[in-house]
Design an enzyme around this catalytic site. Sequence first.
Site, mmCIF file in Angstrom:
data_model
loop_
_atom_site.group_PDB
_atom_site.id
_atom_site.type_symbol
_atom_site.label_atom_id
_atom_site.label_comp_id
_atom_site.label_asym_id
_atom_site.label_seq_id
_atom_site.Cartn_x
_atom_site.Cartn_y
_atom_site.Cartn_z
ATOM 1 N N CYS A 121 0.832 -1.216 0.000
ATOM 2 C CA CYS A 121 0.000 0.000 0.000
ATOM 3 C C CYS A 121 0.864 1.262 0.000
ATOM 4 C CB CYS A 121 -0.953 0.003 1.188
ATOM 5 S SG CYS A 121 -0.118 -0.174 2.780
ATOM 6 N N HIS B 121 -1.384 1.257 7.450
ATOM 7 C CA HIS B 121 -1.832 1.189 6.062
ATOM 8 C C HIS B 121 -1.661 2.571 5.436
ATOM 9 C CE1 HIS B 121 -4.128 -0.281 2.704
ATOM 10 N NE2 HIS B 121 -5.157 0.521 2.924
#
Length: 371
Positions: free
Chosen positions: A32, A315
Site C-alpha cells: 500500500c 496502512h
Amino acid sequence: MGAAGSKLEKALGDQFPEGERYFGFENFGNTCYCNSVLQALYFCVPFREQLLEYYTSNKSVADAEENLMTCLADLFSQISSQKKKTGVIAPKRFVQRLKKQNELFRSYMHQDAHEFLNYLLNEVVDILEKEAKATKTEHETSSSSSPEKIANGLKVPQANGVVHKEPIVTWVHNIFQGILTNETRCLRCETVTARDETFLDLSLDIEQNSSITSCLKNFSSTETLHAEDKFFCDKCCSLQEAQKRMKIKKPPHILVIHLKRFKYIEQLGRYKKLSYRVVFPLELKLSNTVEPYADVEYSLFAVVVHVGSGPNHGHYVSLVKSHNHWLFFDDENVEMIEESAVQTFFGSSQEYSSNTDHGYILFYESLGPTK
C-alpha cells in the site's frame, strides 16, 4: 471492483473527465505504501505527461533494458490506454522490479511511503542522467574526433584540456526541484554567508494543533549559533557567534511536503507516531521565500495518508484531486469524496484518539511562475 467502478462512474455521471482513467491498484502483500505514492504521482500531471512521452519514444527500442523507470512508464501507459474508465490494475511488474532492485522493499514488512517516494524519484533522475550522458557521448564521438572546438572557423584549443561539465537538469528536476539558501550572519562583523542546496521535497517538524504555514515558519526561523556551536567566520578568521536561517530561494513547480510524523523517543528506544493535528490548506501561500518569489501560491492536489497508531504497522491510502473532483484511493478501491472530507485527515487534537488517519505527504502545484 466492477460494482465499485460503476458506482464511481455513476457518481461522476456526465461530469466524468474526458480521457481520464481512475484505476485502483492490487496489493501484493503490504504494498500500500507503493500504491498510494504511485496514485499521487499519476495525478501529478506534468510527471505523468513526461513519463508517457518517455514511454512513447522508448517503446520502439527493441533492446531497451528494463529498469524501474521503464516499468513505471509501462504502468502509467497501461492505465491511460484502458478502454474502461474505472477498474483495477495489478502493478506486478513494477513491484517485482522494485523488490529485485532494492532489498529494503523486498520483505513483507510495513514500509515507509516517504522513503519509497525519495528512492523512486532519485532512481528516475539517475536513469535520465545516465541516458543523457550516453546520448551526449554518442553525439560528441560522432560529431568530432578532434579534442579542439571550432569557433568562427578557427580551431580553439580547450584551456589545459579541462572540460567544464554542466550538471544535467532532468525533467524530474524541472518539476520537483527547489533551491534552499542557508544564510549565516556573523554577529561580530555582520557578514552574511549564503550556501545554496537543492531539494526534491521538504521534511517538516510538526507540533500539536499547528498548520503547514506555522511549520514552514519554524523551518525558516532564526537560530543562534553560540557556545560549542559557534560559526567559523572567514572574514574574522575565527569562531564567532552567528545567526542562521533557511529560506526558499527558488520554489519548485510541484512542492512535496513530508510531515515528520515518526519521531525517535530516546526513553522508549523506538519510533513513535505523532498523531498531531496539522492543518494543511487547499491553497497555500509560501511566505518564507526570497524575492522575486515572495508569496508564491500553491494548490493541493494529492495527500498520502498513514492509517494506524504506530510506525511499524498500519496502512497507506491517498486522496487525489482530479479535474476539480476529490477521489479516495485505497488499493483496489476508488471512490469519490467531498472536498470537505480532506480536513478529516489533519490529525487528532487529543493525544489518544480513535482517528488514526493522518496526512503524511502533501503534493502542491504552483499557481504562478516558479521559473
